[in-house]
Enzyme design. Structure first.
Site, PDB file in Angstrom:
ATOM      1  N   HIS A 207      98.749 -23.980  -2.413  1.00 15.14           N
ATOM      2  CA  HIS A 207      99.564 -23.052  -3.358  1.00 15.14           C
ATOM      3  C   HIS A 207      99.634 -23.520  -4.749  1.00 15.14           C
ATOM      4  CE1 HIS A 207     100.946 -20.251  -0.277  1.00 15.14           C
ATOM      5  NE2 HIS A 207     101.408 -21.109   0.330  1.00 15.14           N
TER       6      HIS A 207
ATOM      7  N   ASP B 194      86.140 -36.719   3.482  1.00 13.03           N
ATOM      8  CA  ASP B 194      85.351 -37.786   2.858  1.00 13.03           C
ATOM      9  C   ASP B 194      85.975 -38.053   1.295  1.00 13.03           C
ATOM     10  OD1 ASP B 194      83.773 -37.603   4.744  1.00 13.03           O
ATOM     11  OD2 ASP B 194      82.390 -36.009   3.928  1.00 13.03           O
TER      12      ASP B 194
ATOM     13  N   ASP C  56     107.606 -19.510   4.955  1.00 16.90           N
ATOM     14  CA  ASP C  56     106.826 -18.596   5.618  1.00 16.90           C
ATOM     15  C   ASP C  56     107.395 -18.311   7.179  1.00 16.90           C
ATOM     16  OD1 ASP C  56     104.259 -17.669   4.150  1.00 16.90           O
ATOM     17  OD2 ASP C  56     103.977 -19.886   4.181  1.00 16.90           O
TER      18      ASP C  56
ATOM     19  N   GLU D  16     104.539 -21.828  11.274  1.00 12.92           N
ATOM     20  CA  GLU D  16     105.177 -21.111   9.987  1.00 12.92           C
ATOM     21  C   GLU D  16     105.349 -19.702  10.516  1.00 12.92           C
ATOM     22  OE1 GLU D  16     103.831 -22.122   5.937  1.00 12.92           O
ATOM     23  OE2 GLU D  16     102.061 -22.725   7.195  1.00 12.92           O
TER      24      GLU D  16
ATOM     25  N   ARG E 117      97.841 -31.180   1.765  1.00 10.50           N
ATOM     26  CA  ARG E 117      97.923 -29.919   2.533  1.00 10.50           C
ATOM     27  C   ARG E 117      96.650 -29.146   2.225  1.00 10.50           C
ATOM     28  NH1 ARG E 117     102.652 -25.444   2.729  1.00 10.50           N
ATOM     29  NH2 ARG E 117     102.033 -25.314   0.413  1.00 10.50           N
TER      30      ARG E 117
END
Length: 261
Positions: A50, A89, A180, A154, A75
């Protein structure tokens, strides 16, 4: 001399004698990341779901955090294995994967975190920061020990499946997302509604039953303390953007006459 990577969040939680406290960086700014890192928080989470983050901006924030005794976690925007591979990576050692509701979805995440034959992570350690360009000895063999992954519960389905999700090999713990989750329960925007709080605590219980750790997000101080009392092992208690928003609003309220608003 071979390089040593930092301990993972999994290791931090296992060796800590208290719950870990963290904050979000949602601005995409390495300056804000460094400010949060120097605050004394245990964990700083960089958000790609977000927030306006790219691989390049995440890398810049990792560099900003690297000089501080704080554990970074990122996240990712989804459970897409390509995104997970790219973020690993970059040298991210701790991942939070959103919107996981079944054990099957969790198994896919675990596979994306590990090299073959156990998983399906693509091999590029000689080219990437993850193994410090082959400077971390035996990175390919020991890679699973250098990373940890937490999945975000969520939905009501995820709460119902919390124990089976946490039991998946390669998943280090659960992280309840009240925002959520409240929407999934028909209580959108009511993160501290008693039914939502009970669902978050049920997620903790599912994780404990599987022998895993659990955390959550709680910007309300009373809610955060309640979750800590209920056994949360890590709680994210604020975000850079929220702190600036509320702080600037207070400045305006303190210094600008009410009639001018």
């Amino acid at each position: 001399m071979p390089l040593q990577l930092k301990p993972t969040l999994r290791e931090d939680l296992a060796t800590s004698d208290r719950a870990l406290i963290g904050g979000w960086v949602c601005s995409g700014s390495p300056v804000m990341a460094e400010i949060m890192a120097g605050s004394g928080l245990d964990v700083v989470l960089i958000d790609m779901e977000h927030a306006p983050n790219t691989l390049q901006s995440v890398l810049a924030q990792l560099h900003a955090l690297s000089g501080y005794p704080v554990t970074p976690i990122v996240r990712v925007p989804s459970a897409d294995p390509v995104i997970i591979k790219q973020v690993l990576d970059l040298g991210v050692q701790n991942l939070l994967v959103p919107m996981i509701s079944t054990a099957e979805e969790a198994r896919d995440v675990a596979a994306s975190m590990q090299y073959p034959p156990v998983g399906r992570r693509g091999i590029g350690n000689a080219l990437a920061r993850s193994g410090r360009w082959n400077r971390v000895q035996n990175y390919l063999d020991d890679a699973s020990g250098h990373v940890s992954v937490y999945v975000q519960i969520e939905t009501t389905q995820g709460v119902d499946n919390a124990e089976s999700i946490a039991a998946v090999e390669g998943i280090d713990g659960l992280f309840a997302g009240p925002s959520d989750l409240s929407a999934s329960m028909g209580l959108i925007g009511q993160q501290t509604h008693p039914e939502v709080v009970d669902a978050v605590k049920s997620t903790f219980a599912g994780a404990r039953a599987a022998g895993k750790t659990a955390g959550t997000n709680a910007f309300d101080p009373a809610a955060a303390r309640d979750y800590l009392s209920a056994g949360a092992e890590w709680v994210l208690v604020g975000a850079d953007v929220s702190l600036v928003a509320r702080g600037s609003e207070k400045l305006a309220a303190d210094f600008i006459p009410r009639s001018a608003h």
